[in-house]
Write a protein that holds these residues in place. Structure first.
Motif, PDB file in Angstrom:
ATOM      1  N   PRO A 138       0.833  -1.205   0.000  1.00 18.84           N
ATOM      2  CA  PRO A 138       0.000   0.000   0.000  1.00 18.84           C
ATOM      3  C   PRO A 138       0.865   1.252   0.000  1.00 18.84           C
ATOM      4  CG  PRO A 138      -0.105  -1.063   2.148  1.00 18.84           C
ATOM      5  CD  PRO A 138       0.713  -1.955   1.252  1.00 18.84           C
ATOM      6  N   LYS A 139       0.401   2.271  -0.699  1.00 17.36           N
ATOM      7  CA  LYS A 139       1.126   3.545  -0.735  1.00 17.36           C
ATOM      8  C   LYS A 139       1.122   4.217   0.631  1.00 17.36           C
ATOM      9  CE  LYS A 139       0.224   4.540  -5.594  1.00 17.36           C
ATOM     10  NZ  LYS A 139      -0.420   5.462  -6.541  1.00 17.36           N
ATOM     11  N   ARG A 140       0.036   4.047   1.326  1.00 15.25           N
ATOM     12  CA  ARG A 140      -0.093   4.638   2.664  1.00 15.25           C
ATOM     13  C   ARG A 140       0.715   3.793   3.647  1.00 15.25           C
ATOM     14  NH1 ARG A 140      -4.242   4.193   6.848  1.00 15.25           N
ATOM     15  NH2 ARG A 140      -5.156   2.459   5.684  1.00 15.25           N
ATOM     16  N   HIS A 141       1.451   4.461   4.548  1.00 12.15           N
ATOM     17  CA  HIS A 141       2.231   3.719   5.539  1.00 12.15           C
ATOM     18  C   HIS A 141       1.283   3.112   6.565  1.00 12.15           C
ATOM     19  CE1 HIS A 141       5.711   2.508   7.857  1.00 12.15           C
ATOM     20  NE2 HIS A 141       5.041   2.873   8.930  1.00 12.15           N
ATOM     21  N   VAL A 142       1.139   1.797   6.476  1.00 12.57           N
ATOM     22  CA  VAL A 142       0.287   1.021   7.364  1.00 12.57           C
ATOM     23  C   VAL A 142       1.105  -0.183   7.798  1.00 12.57           C
ATOM     24  CG1 VAL A 142      -1.854  -0.296   7.500  1.00 12.57           C
ATOM     25  CG2 VAL A 142      -1.762   1.735   6.089  1.00 12.57           C
ATOM     26  N   GLY A 154       3.349  -8.266  12.395  1.00 11.24           N
ATOM     27  CA  GLY A 154       4.020  -8.094  13.676  1.00 11.24           C
ATOM     28  C   GLY A 154       5.293  -8.889  13.825  1.00 11.24           C
ATOM     29  N   GLU A 155       6.057  -8.470  14.792  1.00 12.42           N
ATOM     30  CA  GLU A 155       7.369  -9.054  15.064  1.00 12.42           C
ATOM     31  C   GLU A 155       7.294 -10.549  15.342  1.00 12.42           C
ATOM     32  OE1 GLU A 155      10.496  -8.431  18.623  1.00 12.42           O
ATOM     33  OE2 GLU A 155       9.896  -6.592  17.595  1.00 12.42           O
ATOM     34  N   ASN A 156       6.318 -10.985  16.125  1.00 13.52           N
ATOM     35  CA  ASN A 156       6.204 -12.407  16.456  1.00 13.52           C
ATOM     36  C   ASN A 156       5.793 -13.253  15.251  1.00 13.52           C
ATOM     37  OD1 ASN A 156       6.981 -12.102  19.148  1.00 13.52           O
ATOM     38  ND2 ASN A 156       4.906 -11.562  19.742  1.00 13.52           N
ATOM     39  N   ALA A 157       5.271 -12.617  14.225  1.00 14.06           N
ATOM     40  CA  ALA A 157       4.924 -13.312  12.981  1.00 14.06           C
ATOM     41  C   ALA A 157       6.053 -13.180  11.958  1.00 14.06           C
ATOM     42  CB  ALA A 157       3.622 -12.745  12.416  1.00 14.06           C
ATOM     43  N   PHE A 158       7.197 -12.654  12.397  1.00 15.77           N
ATOM     44  CA  PHE A 158       8.384 -12.475  11.556  1.00 15.77           C
ATOM     45  C   PHE A 158       8.186 -11.448  10.452  1.00 15.77           C
ATOM     46  CE2 PHE A 158       8.773 -16.825  13.252  1.00 15.77           C
ATOM     47  CZ  PHE A 158       9.935 -16.646  13.989  1.00 15.77           C
ATOM     48  N   GLN A 159       7.370 -10.429  10.706  1.00 15.08           N
ATOM     49  CA  GLN A 159       7.252  -9.312   9.763  1.00 15.08           C
ATOM     50  C   GLN A 159       8.546  -8.528   9.881  1.00 15.08           C
ATOM     51  OE1 GLN A 159       4.146  -6.497  10.705  1.00 15.08           O
ATOM     52  NE2 GLN A 159       4.275  -5.498   8.725  1.00 15.08           N
ATOM     53  N   ASN A 160       9.335  -8.471   8.803  1.00  6.89           N
ATOM     54  CA  ASN A 160      10.638  -7.810   8.921  1.00  6.89           C
ATOM     55  C   ASN A 160      10.674  -6.409   8.350  1.00  6.89           C
ATOM     56  OD1 ASN A 160      10.592  -8.597   6.280  1.00  6.89           O
ATOM     57  ND2 ASN A 160      12.395  -9.911   6.393  1.00  6.89           N
ATOM     58  N   VAL A 161       9.627  -5.964   7.669  1.00  5.34           N
ATOM     59  CA  VAL A 161       9.502  -4.567   7.272  1.00  5.34           C
ATOM     60  C   VAL A 161       8.179  -4.086   7.868  1.00  5.34           C
ATOM     61  CG1 VAL A 161       9.276  -2.920   5.378  1.00  5.34           C
ATOM     62  CG2 VAL A 161      10.805  -4.883   5.137  1.00  5.34           C
ATOM     63  N   PRO A 162       8.218  -3.103   8.738  1.00  6.49           N
ATOM     64  CA  PRO A 162       6.997  -2.665   9.415  1.00  6.49           C
ATOM     65  C   PRO A 162       6.090  -1.808   8.530  1.00  6.49           C
ATOM     66  CG  PRO A 162       8.825  -1.344  10.146  1.00  6.49           C
ATOM     67  CD  PRO A 162       9.396  -2.372   9.220  1.00  6.49           C
ATOM     68  N   HIS A 163       5.710  -2.362   7.419  1.00  6.88           N
ATOM     69  CA  HIS A 163       4.780  -1.745   6.463  1.00  6.88           C
ATOM     70  C   HIS A 163       4.091  -2.943   5.815  1.00  6.88           C
ATOM     71  CE1 HIS A 163       4.104   1.635   3.340  1.00  6.88           C
ATOM     72  NE2 HIS A 163       3.314   0.615   2.978  1.00  6.88           N
ATOM     73  N   VAL A 164       2.789  -3.035   5.955  1.00 11.43           N
ATOM     74  CA  VAL A 164       2.092  -4.210   5.436  1.00 11.43           C
ATOM     75  C   VAL A 164       2.465  -4.427   3.967  1.00 11.43           C
ATOM     76  CG1 VAL A 164      -0.044  -3.019   4.787  1.00 11.43           C
ATOM     77  CG2 VAL A 164      -0.118  -5.413   5.366  1.00 11.43           C
ATOM     78  N   HIS A 165       2.710  -5.674   3.624  1.00 10.44           N
ATOM     79  CA  HIS A 165       3.021  -6.024   2.243  1.00 10.44           C
ATOM     80  C   HIS A 165       2.663  -7.490   2.023  1.00 10.44           C
ATOM     81  CE1 HIS A 165       6.658  -6.788   4.631  1.00 10.44           C
ATOM     82  NE2 HIS A 165       7.001  -7.704   3.735  1.00 10.44           N
ATOM     83  N   PHE A 166       2.226  -7.759   0.824  1.00  7.05           N
ATOM     84  CA  PHE A 166       1.789  -9.096   0.455  1.00  7.05           C
ATOM     85  C   PHE A 166       2.784  -9.671  -0.548  1.00  7.05           C
ATOM     86  CE2 PHE A 166      -1.776  -6.676   1.863  1.00  7.05           C
ATOM     87  CZ  PHE A 166      -2.574  -7.569   2.566  1.00  7.05           C
ATOM     88  N   HIS A 167       3.381 -10.801  -0.174  1.00  8.92           N
ATOM     89  CA  HIS A 167       4.281 -11.516  -1.081  1.00  8.92           C
ATOM     90  C   HIS A 167       3.414 -12.370  -1.992  1.00  8.92           C
ATOM     91  CE1 HIS A 167       8.083 -10.867   1.209  1.00  8.92           C
ATOM     92  NE2 HIS A 167       7.232 -10.727   2.209  1.00  8.92           N
ATOM     93  N   LEU A 168       3.693 -12.346  -3.276  1.00  8.42           N
ATOM     94  CA  LEU A 168       2.994 -13.205  -4.233  1.00  8.42           C
ATOM     95  C   LEU A 168       4.044 -14.024  -4.966  1.00  8.42           C
ATOM     96  CD1 LEU A 168       1.267 -10.192  -4.351  1.00  8.42           C
ATOM     97  CD2 LEU A 168      -0.284 -11.946  -5.172  1.00  8.42           C
TER      98      LEU A 168
END
Length: 162
Positions: free
Chosen positions: A61-65, A106-120
């Motif tokens: 997303p363009k918006r920082h979320v 989140g950190e406990n889910a191993f999110q390593n960039v704190p900006h929502v992103h979907f890997h495809l």
């Protein structure tokens, strides 16, 4: 240390990043410009610079979320339009209509960039182990540029196939 343990350790090690938009990689215009293959109203589609498989894309997303539940209804709706476009790219140009969508919160889910992103990830039977059992190599600047241009063409061509 086996490869899987090294992979898990590297995710943990690199997951400690600041949580503000000023230091966010996905808010950095240079990164967006360098890796973008498609721009929509609310999202950028980027080529991952450390791809697990050829064609590994990110919907950002363009918006920082930070987390998925913070996305607006409009953002979710656009994501719902984007996924079929990416699926079409995978099918038409990469020879598969099988794919994985991965998103971590989140950190406990191993999110390593704190900006929502979907890997495809486009998936072929033979690439399945590459997605989860390797530590990906970072692309060179030249290879990244070539692949970005290739996927930009794919999106242009796919839109004309309608």
């Amino acid at each position: 240390m086996n490869r899987f343990a090294l992979f898990i350790f590297s995710i943990f090690l690199f997951s400690k990043v600041p949580l503000d938009a000023n230091s966010c990689a996905f808010c950095n215009p240079e990164i967006i410009k360098k890796q973008s293959v498609l721009e929509c109203q609310f999202f950028y589609i980027l080529l991952d610079y450390c791809p697990r498989v050829f064609g590994h894309l990110l919907a950002i997303p363009k918006r920082h979320v930070v987390k998925a539940h913070e996305l607006s209804k409009d953002e979710w709706n656009e994501l719902g339009d984007i996924i079929p476009k990416i699926s079409k790219i995978f099918s038409e140009f990469l020879g598969t209509d099988d794919y994985i969508i991965l998103e971590k919160n989140g950190e406990n889910a191993f999110q390593n960039v704190p900006h929502v992103h979907f890997h495809l990830f486009p998936v072929h039977f033979e690439t399945w182990p590459e997605i989860f059992n390797i530590i990906p190599d970072q692309l060179t600047e030249e290879t990244l540029k070539e692949r970005v241009e290739l996927f930009q063409r794919y999106f242009d061509e796919a839109s004309s196939l309608r």
